[in-house]
Design a protein around this motif. Structure first.
Motif, mmCIF file in Angstrom:
data_model
loop_
_atom_site.group_PDB
_atom_site.id
_atom_site.type_symbol
_atom_site.label_atom_id
_atom_site.label_comp_id
_atom_site.label_asym_id
_atom_site.label_seq_id
_atom_site.Cartn_x
_atom_site.Cartn_y
_atom_site.Cartn_z
ATOM 1 N N GLY A 277 8.497 -8.360 36.318
ATOM 2 C CA GLY A 277 9.927 -9.002 36.028
ATOM 3 C C GLY A 277 10.727 -10.057 34.628
ATOM 4 N N SER A 278 11.311 -9.813 33.624
ATOM 5 C CA SER A 278 11.334 -10.968 32.092
ATOM 6 C C SER A 278 11.084 -12.072 32.688
ATOM 7 C CB SER A 278 12.958 -10.311 31.992
ATOM 8 O OG SER A 278 13.399 -10.339 33.242
ATOM 9 N N ASP A 279 11.022 -12.488 34.135
ATOM 10 C CA ASP A 279 10.958 -13.961 33.757
ATOM 11 C C ASP A 279 9.032 -13.786 32.713
ATOM 12 O OD1 ASP A 279 12.906 -14.988 34.936
ATOM 13 O OD2 ASP A 279 11.638 -15.052 36.998
ATOM 14 N N PHE B 92 21.138 -18.376 30.853
ATOM 15 C CA PHE B 92 20.009 -18.090 32.672
ATOM 16 C C PHE B 92 18.491 -19.339 32.085
ATOM 17 C CE2 PHE B 92 15.694 -15.866 33.707
ATOM 18 C CZ PHE B 92 15.822 -16.074 34.742
ATOM 19 N N TYR C 168 14.942 -19.862 30.366
ATOM 20 C CA TYR C 168 14.590 -20.335 28.754
ATOM 21 C C TYR C 168 14.654 -21.234 28.768
ATOM 22 C CZ TYR C 168 17.770 -16.045 28.419
ATOM 23 O OH TYR C 168 18.450 -14.644 28.744
ATOM 24 N N ASN D 90 24.182 -14.429 31.892
ATOM 25 C CA ASN D 90 24.446 -15.658 32.812
ATOM 26 C C ASN D 90 24.640 -16.692 32.610
ATOM 27 O OD1 ASN D 90 23.444 -16.058 35.832
ATOM 28 N ND2 ASN D 90 21.707 -15.865 35.841
ATOM 29 N N ASP E 84 17.811 -10.513 25.277
ATOM 30 C CA ASP E 84 17.784 -10.295 27.170
ATOM 31 C C ASP E 84 18.698 -9.271 27.828
ATOM 32 O OD1 ASP E 84 17.251 -10.652 29.800
ATOM 33 O OD2 ASP E 84 17.008 -13.176 29.827
ATOM 34 N N ALA F 79 19.144 -8.415 30.600
ATOM 35 C CA ALA F 79 18.526 -7.953 32.209
ATOM 36 C C ALA F 79 20.478 -7.539 32.673
ATOM 37 C CB ALA F 79 19.138 -9.403 32.801
ATOM 38 N N TYR F 80 21.201 -7.392 32.164
ATOM 39 C CA TYR F 80 22.453 -6.951 33.003
ATOM 40 C C TYR F 80 23.117 -5.598 32.320
ATOM 41 C CZ TYR F 80 21.903 -11.124 35.442
ATOM 42 O OH TYR F 80 21.386 -12.015 36.178
ATOM 43 N N THR G 238 15.299 -5.543 32.280
ATOM 44 C CA THR G 238 14.508 -5.808 34.169
ATOM 45 C C THR G 238 15.031 -4.838 34.411
ATOM 46 O OG1 THR G 238 14.011 -6.759 35.953
ATOM 47 C CG2 THR G 238 15.906 -7.433 34.735
ATOM 48 N N SER H 11 15.065 -5.305 37.426
ATOM 49 C CA SER H 11 15.678 -6.524 39.175
ATOM 50 C C SER H 11 17.084 -5.932 39.466
ATOM 51 C CB SER H 11 15.441 -7.807 38.660
ATOM 52 O OG SER H 11 13.922 -8.164 38.838
HETATM 53 C C1 LIG Z 1 19.659 -13.187 32.020
HETATM 54 C C2 LIG Z 1 18.765 -12.961 32.523
HETATM 55 N N1 LIG Z 1 17.470 -12.948 32.426
HETATM 56 C C3 LIG Z 1 16.017 -12.587 32.521
HETATM 57 C C4 LIG Z 1 16.392 -12.508 34.697
HETATM 58 C C5 LIG Z 1 15.068 -12.619 35.147
HETATM 59 O O1 LIG Z 1 15.128 -11.622 35.323
HETATM 60 P P1 LIG Z 1 13.545 -11.010 36.155
HETATM 61 O O2 LIG Z 1 13.998 -10.252 38.141
HETATM 62 O O3 LIG Z 1 13.338 -9.712 35.913
HETATM 63 O O4 LIG Z 1 12.788 -11.640 36.556
HETATM 64 C C6 LIG Z 1 16.901 -12.873 34.364
HETATM 65 C C7 LIG Z 1 17.337 -13.379 36.353
HETATM 66 O O5 LIG Z 1 18.354 -13.337 36.818
HETATM 67 C C8 LIG Z 1 18.749 -13.040 34.422
HETATM 68 O O6 LIG Z 1 19.949 -13.562 35.053
#
Ligand SMILES: Cc1ncc(COP(=O)(O)O)c(C=O)c1O
Length: 375
Positions: free
Chosen positions: A103-105, A129, A132, A178, A203, A205-206, A229, A231
């Motif tokens: 995950g990017s987490d 998010f 961070y 986000n 980042d 993610a979207y 990601t 995800s």
């Molecule tokens: C901006 C942002 N970055 C990263 C993530 C985490 O994504 P991942 O599921 O890859 O850990 C999210 C998850 O909601 C997010 O909103």
């Protein structure tokens, strides 16, 4: 006898608490764990997941592929085919290095661990998010968030002066952001990258739902990394994030990555999914279409302030004192969204709903109209 057992148990609990207090770092004791809402039997519109499962015609070929997995062996620490597929399907520049994360987490964690010193600052905007700030604090750094403006745009003057003052080791910027769902002005992001004394992590993610990307900027700056990601694309259950950037940064960060961080089932599933990007792109298109429908409905059928979205969720603001009540009323109807109101500031009285299937969105709209604002 029972009392003696109770006394002994009580003193053990006390001893454990003392030991925990003594050993666990102060900054961790003062945090709350990331809260995941229970979602059993709910229409789940709280976590920006893709509502569509793998289509039926792909299930069997996928299972056949998984059955070839050597689960008795450690997975490849550098799955070359998967990395090559990411490069071509995601238009990652040829000379950029790619690193995979659970995950990017995990990638956020790796970046923070690499630069963590107690006197260093991680920066972002607020609201953004939450991981961070959480990760900066866990790794012993300070966090500074620059408030977004009322329209969720970046206050560039504030941002540049905060950069000057705090000299951040890392700036995380979600593009789109986000939970505000907007994309910041590209020109401003370029100015931030230029002004930053340390790393800037974009980042994305979207990305599957956004009109723009900074991918073309990777390798055009000394200090830019870009993270995405799978995800939101449709594989949230698999946990696969990736990051790309100049080789010098990536080879240092790679020393922190646990060698087998991406399990074999995820590797195979991601490869399989990327061979069928057309299916996932069609799902993203459908979600974007439904986003348009939902925003129009919310705007025409309610008095909420409904924000534009470049992501797979919509943020809306209710009248004073209504968000908690509406959130709970929806929950009683088994519809789970996210109540952000407690975060205050720009998020006061704000609710976030993930775009679901047309049926799920209609259930959400129906429950909303059955529970109108009481002002
Ligand atoms: C901006 C942002 N970055 C990263 C993530 C985490 O994504 P991942 O599921 O890859 O850990 C999210 C998850 O909601 C997010 O909103």
């Amino acid at each position: 006898m029972r009392m003696l057992v109770q006394l002994l148990t009580g003193s053990r609990v006390k001893r454990v608490s003392e030991l925990v207090k003594q050993l666990i770092l102060d900054q961790i004791q003062s945090l709350s764990a990331y809260h995941v809402q229970p979602a059993e039997n709910m229409v789940k519109l709280d976590a920006m997941e893709n509502p569509y499962e793998l289509p039926k015609h792909l299930k069997q070929p996928w299972l056949d592929l998984l059955s070839t997995a050597a689960i008795n062996r450690y997975p490849s620490p550098q799955p070359k085919d998967l990395i090559a597929q990411l490069r071509t399907t995601q238009a990652i520049p040829a000379d950029a290095q790619i690193m995979l994360g659970n995950g990017s987490d995990e990638l956020i964690q790796i970046i923070c661990m690499a630069v963590a010193k107690p006197d260093r600052t991680v920066m972002s905007v607020i609201p953004s998010f939450v991981m961070y700030e959480q990760t900066a604090v866990i790794t012993g750094m300070k966090f500074h968030g620059v408030s977004l403006q009322e329209d969720f745009s970046i206050d560039l003057e504030q941002m540049l002066s905060a950069i000057e003052e705090h000299q951040p080791a890392v700036i995380f910027l979600a593009y789109p952001n986000n939970p505000t769902a907007n994309s910041f002005a590209r020109e401003q992001l370029l100015q931030i990258i230029k002004a930053a004394p340390g790393l800037v992590v974009m980042d994305e993610a979207y990305a599957p739902f956004a009109a723009d990307t900074m991918m073309g900027e990777v390798l055009q700056h000394d200090n830019l990394l870009l993270m995405r990601t799978l995800s939101k694309f449709g594989l949230a259950g698999c946990r696969l994030g990736y990051m790309c950037g100049p080789e010098q940064w990536m080879s240092e960060l790679d020393k922190i990555r646990m060698p087998y961080n991406i399990n074999i089932l995820t590797q195979l599933t991601a490869e399989f999914a990327l061979q069928h990007t057309d299916v996932f792109s069609a799902q993203a298109e459908e979600i974007k279409q439904q986003r348009h429908v939902l925003i129009e409905q919310l705007r025409s059928q309610t008095n909420y302030k409904v924000h534009d979205s470049q992501a797979n969720f919509v943020l809306f603001k209710t009248a004073a004192g209504q968000a908690d009540r509406i959130f709970s009323a929806l929950k009683l109807r088994k519809i789970l969204i996210k109540n952000l109101s407690a975060q205050g500031g720009l998020l006061d009285q704000t609710l976030r709903v993930t775009i679901g299937t047309p049926e799920e969105n209609q259930l959400f709209m129906q429950a909303l109209s059955d529970n109108p604002e009481t002002v």
